[in-house]
Enzyme design. Structure first.
Site, PDB file in Angstrom:
ATOM      1  N   ASP A 298      67.573  53.012  43.194  1.00  0.00           N
ATOM      2  CA  ASP A 298      66.607  52.387  44.107  1.00  0.00           C
ATOM      3  C   ASP A 298      65.440  53.342  44.354  1.00  0.00           C
ATOM      4  OD1 ASP A 298      65.370  50.706  45.891  1.00  0.00           O
ATOM      5  OD2 ASP A 298      66.656  51.246  47.581  1.00  0.00           O
ATOM      6  N   CYS A 338      60.513  48.495  43.503  1.00  0.00           N
ATOM      7  CA  CYS A 338      59.728  47.973  44.631  1.00  0.00           C
ATOM      8  C   CYS A 338      58.237  48.138  44.351  1.00  0.00           C
ATOM      9  CB  CYS A 338      60.139  48.656  45.935  1.00  0.00           C
ATOM     10  SG  CYS A 338      59.882  50.427  45.918  1.00  0.00           S
TER      11      CYS A 338
HETATM   12  N1  SAH Z   1      68.309  52.897  48.826  1.00  0.00           N
HETATM   13  C1  SAH Z   1      67.756  53.401  50.045  1.00  0.00           C
HETATM   14  C2  SAH Z   1      66.246  53.470  50.024  1.00  0.00           C
HETATM   15  C3  SAH Z   1      65.661  54.333  48.918  1.00  0.00           C
HETATM   16  S1  SAH Z   1      64.000  54.748  49.155  1.00  0.00           S
HETATM   17  C4  SAH Z   1      68.271  52.559  51.217  1.00  0.00           C
HETATM   18  O1  SAH Z   1      68.894  51.519  50.985  1.00  0.00           O
HETATM   19  O2  SAH Z   1      68.060  52.948  52.362  1.00  0.00           O
HETATM   20  C5  SAH Z   1      63.691  55.929  47.941  1.00  0.00           C
HETATM   21  C6  SAH Z   1      64.265  57.303  48.178  1.00  0.00           C
HETATM   22  O3  SAH Z   1      63.989  58.106  47.036  1.00  0.00           O
HETATM   23  C7  SAH Z   1      63.706  58.081  49.356  1.00  0.00           C
HETATM   24  O4  SAH Z   1      64.756  58.456  50.195  1.00  0.00           O
HETATM   25  C8  SAH Z   1      63.059  59.347  48.744  1.00  0.00           C
HETATM   26  O5  SAH Z   1      63.308  60.502  49.529  1.00  0.00           O
HETATM   27  C9  SAH Z   1      63.766  59.457  47.430  1.00  0.00           C
HETATM   28  N2  SAH Z   1      63.064  60.070  46.307  1.00  0.00           N
HETATM   29  C10 SAH Z   1      61.784  59.922  45.920  1.00  0.00           C
HETATM   30  N3  SAH Z   1      61.573  60.542  44.744  1.00  0.00           N
HETATM   31  C11 SAH Z   1      62.739  61.104  44.369  1.00  0.00           C
HETATM   32  C12 SAH Z   1      63.183  61.866  43.242  1.00  0.00           C
HETATM   33  N4  SAH Z   1      62.349  62.135  42.245  1.00  0.00           N
HETATM   34  N5  SAH Z   1      64.457  62.260  43.211  1.00  0.00           N
HETATM   35  C13 SAH Z   1      65.305  61.973  44.208  1.00  0.00           C
HETATM   36  N6  SAH Z   1      64.957  61.243  45.291  1.00  0.00           N
HETATM   37  C14 SAH Z   1      63.694  60.816  45.370  1.00  0.00           C
END
Ligand code: SAH
Length: 394
Positions: A298, A338
């Protein structure tokens, strides 16, 4: 009244009730409307098509409030907000969640205005010049319509820049939210921070999809990538997952994730947390020959607009390919995008390409989208930003 007149032949989308008027469609601006002020929209032939909020800094030069000539005032916002809130009542069972989206911008006839409810708090995002212009009135009407006294602003989003607006965060009415408050989702508890959490505190749009994953988790070894505060993690544990490994780049998110697992009474040794970049973590796990029965991907928006779609496609392909390689036979991949700039069609093609290159035979067993409190107005297809696929490998 200040007026914008469209170029010949550029009135079609307004007539189809699309809310956006791009700068290239505008022939003339009469009067000297300030940012956010209401303008009358006329066709090249002079016909009044409706009223809109003027946005001089943005490529989206005006956003329609209504497709007829009418007053935009407190009564207008009161009516629109009441309608949005009333429509939610039929969609959201209070037993299902006390955190949900009350107002979803364009799809609720309120361009640029987003309001999420978290128990006794409302969180407002003002994303356009028009929303900003009417913000105080909107807050008053919200308090009026909901009886909720606390309104907090989280307009700390990039799109404000495009509208020529500064980022802004703070109390609009009542009290500041506590740094940790609990919300309930299908009987599960989550600690959220409305002041500093991502988005307005929680990814409310994934609520139904978290429940879908709950129903698929029984006995499985789960990898939850981009886990934020463990939404999918807690739901997977509630669904009987054997163990869940959750990965995110944010240390604060992971900390709250562990707190959420404890809050729901699941043993800490069933949930492991790893801080890192998912792209690197997946590669190194593949090299170590790690395998899982259920993988969730996600990621954040890779492509806010269609212009970045190509770069985004590479990112999606990368992580989906690695995930397919790490699934055991019969394993499931719940994969999401998204990105507004990546259509559901394109996303499916990318995932198909990833399966092909990973040499796995996979099928779609379920299609997912944003929850029903994030509706997509039929006159505004751009509102459909979240898409997901549950794929099963043979
Ligand atoms: N699935 C979650 C929402 C995910 S939002 C829920 O249901 O609540 C996307 C997330 O990806 C965020 O927490 C952000 O900190 C993280 N993120 C962004 N880029 C990233 C990367 N390259 N590696 C790991 N995490 C990352």
């Amino acid at each position: 009244m200040n007026t914008i007149q469209l170029k010949p032949g550029r009135d079609k989308s307004v007539r189809q009730r699309h809310p956006w008027i791009f700068s290239g469609a505008v022939a003339r601006v009469e009067g000297n409307p300030a940012a956010g002020e209401t303008v009358l929209v006329r066709s090249a032939g002079g016909e009044a098509l409706g009223v809109a909020a003027y946005s001089p800094a943005s490529q989206i030069r005006a956003r329609m409030w209504a497709w007829q000539e009418m007053a935009i005032d407190r009564a207008f916002f009161q009516r629109q907000l009441e309608k949005a809130i009333h429509l939610r009542q039929a969609l959201i069972d209070p037993a299902e969640s006390n955190a949900y989206r009350l107002v979803h911008g364009e799809s609720d006839g309120l361009p640029g205005i987003v309001v999420d409810r978290y128990g006794d708090w409302l969180v407002l995002q003002s994303l356009s010049a028009g929303a900003e212009y009417w913000k105080e009135v909107i807050v008053e009407c919200l308090v009026d319509c909901t009886g909720v006294r606390n309104v907090y602003e989280r307009s700390d989003v990039d799109v404000r820049k495009i509208e020529g607006l500064e980022e802004r965060v703070g109390v609009l009415c009542g009290e500041a939210p506590p740094t940790s408050m609990q919300v309930c989702e299908y009987g599960l508890k989550f600690s959220v921070d409305l002041c500093t959490g991502q988005k307005t505190g929680f990814y409310l749009d994934q609520r139904y999809n978290r429940r879908v994953v709950q129903g698929l988790a029984q006995g499985r070894q789960v990898l939850n990538c981009f886990c934020y505060t463990g939404g999918f993690t807690v739901h997977a544990l509630a669904g009987g997952a054997a163990e869940v490994l959750s990965v995110d780049s944010s240390a604060e998110a992971l900390e709250r994730g562990a707190e959420n697992v404890a809050l729901n009474g699941f043993p800490a040794d069933q949930a492991a947390w790893l801080q890192g970049d998912v792209f690197q973590v997946l590669r190194s796990m593949r090299d170590q020959n790690r395998h899982f029965d259920l993988i969730i991907l996600d990621p954040p928006k890779f492509a806010p607009t269609a212009a970045q779609a190509e770069r985004a496609a590479r990112g999606y392909k990368d992580i989906n390919l690695l995930a397919f390689k790490m699934l055991r036979p019969g394993g499931l991949l719940a994969t999401f995008s998204c990105s507004g700039g990546v259509s559901a069609d394109l996303f499916q093609k990318i995932v198909a390409g990833a399966a092909l290159d990973a040499h796995v035979e996979a099928r779609i067993v379920e299609r997912l989208a944003q929850g029903r409190d994030h509706p997509v107005a039929l006159n505004f297809p751009e509102g459909a930003y979240l898409k997901g696929l549950v794929c099963q490998v043979a």
